[in-house]
Motif scaffolding. Structure first.
Motif, PDB file in Angstrom:
ATOM      1  N   HIS A  13       0.853  -1.195   0.000  1.00  0.00           N
ATOM      2  CA  HIS A  13       0.000   0.000   0.000  1.00  0.00           C
ATOM      3  C   HIS A  13       0.880   1.233   0.000  1.00  0.00           C
ATOM      4  N   HIS A  26       5.213   0.388  -0.334  1.00  0.00           N
ATOM      5  CA  HIS A  26       5.802  -0.590   0.585  1.00  0.00           C
ATOM      6  C   HIS A  26       4.724  -1.585   0.984  1.00  0.00           C
ATOM      7  N   HIS A  28       3.206  -4.548   4.117  1.00  0.00           N
ATOM      8  CA  HIS A  28       3.133  -4.943   5.525  1.00  0.00           C
ATOM      9  C   HIS A  28       2.717  -6.400   5.631  1.00  0.00           C
TER      10      HIS A  28
END
Ligand SMILES: [Zn+2]
Length: 151
Positions: A13, A26, A28
């Motif tokens: 996102h 990047h 997560h």
């Protein structure tokens, strides 16, 4: 009674207007905790006796309705126009277009909305979705809680 099932998934996102690191592309390792509320089923001889819902069913429905779509996808805000067109120009790329900026708060709200209809009174035991907790990192999460959610 309340029960919670946790699942994890990986997504990319960016927060385009963020002042710091989150404006960059990047990813997560997200985690989602799904909390259901309902009566304990009292049916001797039933495989569900003593349960609110089978944890494996909570997981299976979450995967079918949310996690499989978001896992290894890029979550992009519809208003992030250049990035959205770039992702859509990549053949077969797994992209999820959202009407909101993909913050933990917004993702929790979107997830609550998607899952709310999934867990409605499956076994006649007043089952309902109580809370979705969405972890962006192990130390940062957002809670979408029933009756606080704006539809
Ligand atoms: Zn981030």
């Amino acid at each position: 009674m309340r029960i919670t099932r946790r699942l994890e998934f990986d997504s990319g996102h960016r927060i385009p207007d963020h002042q710091s690191q989150c404006r960059h592309l990047h990813g997560h390792r997200y985690a989602i905790e799904i909390t259901l509320q309902g009566d304990i089923i009292r049916q001797p001889g039933s495989p569900l006796n003593g349960m609110v819902m089978d944890f494996s069913d909570v997981k299976a429905l979450a995967k079918q309705n949310l996690v499989d779509a978001w896992d290894h996808a890029f979550l992009v805000w519809r208003g992030d126009v250049d990035l959205k067109s770039f992702l859509e120009s990549q053949p077969g790329h797994k992209t999820v277009v959202l009407d909101v900026v993909p913050t933990a708060e917004n993702l929790a709200a979107v997830a609550f909305d998607l899952l709310d209809r999934v867990y409605r009174d499956t076994y006649g035991n007043h089952l309902c979705l109580e809370r979705v907790r969405l972890y962006e990192t192990p130390n940062c999460w957002a809670d979408a809680v029933k009756e606080e959610i704006k539809k």
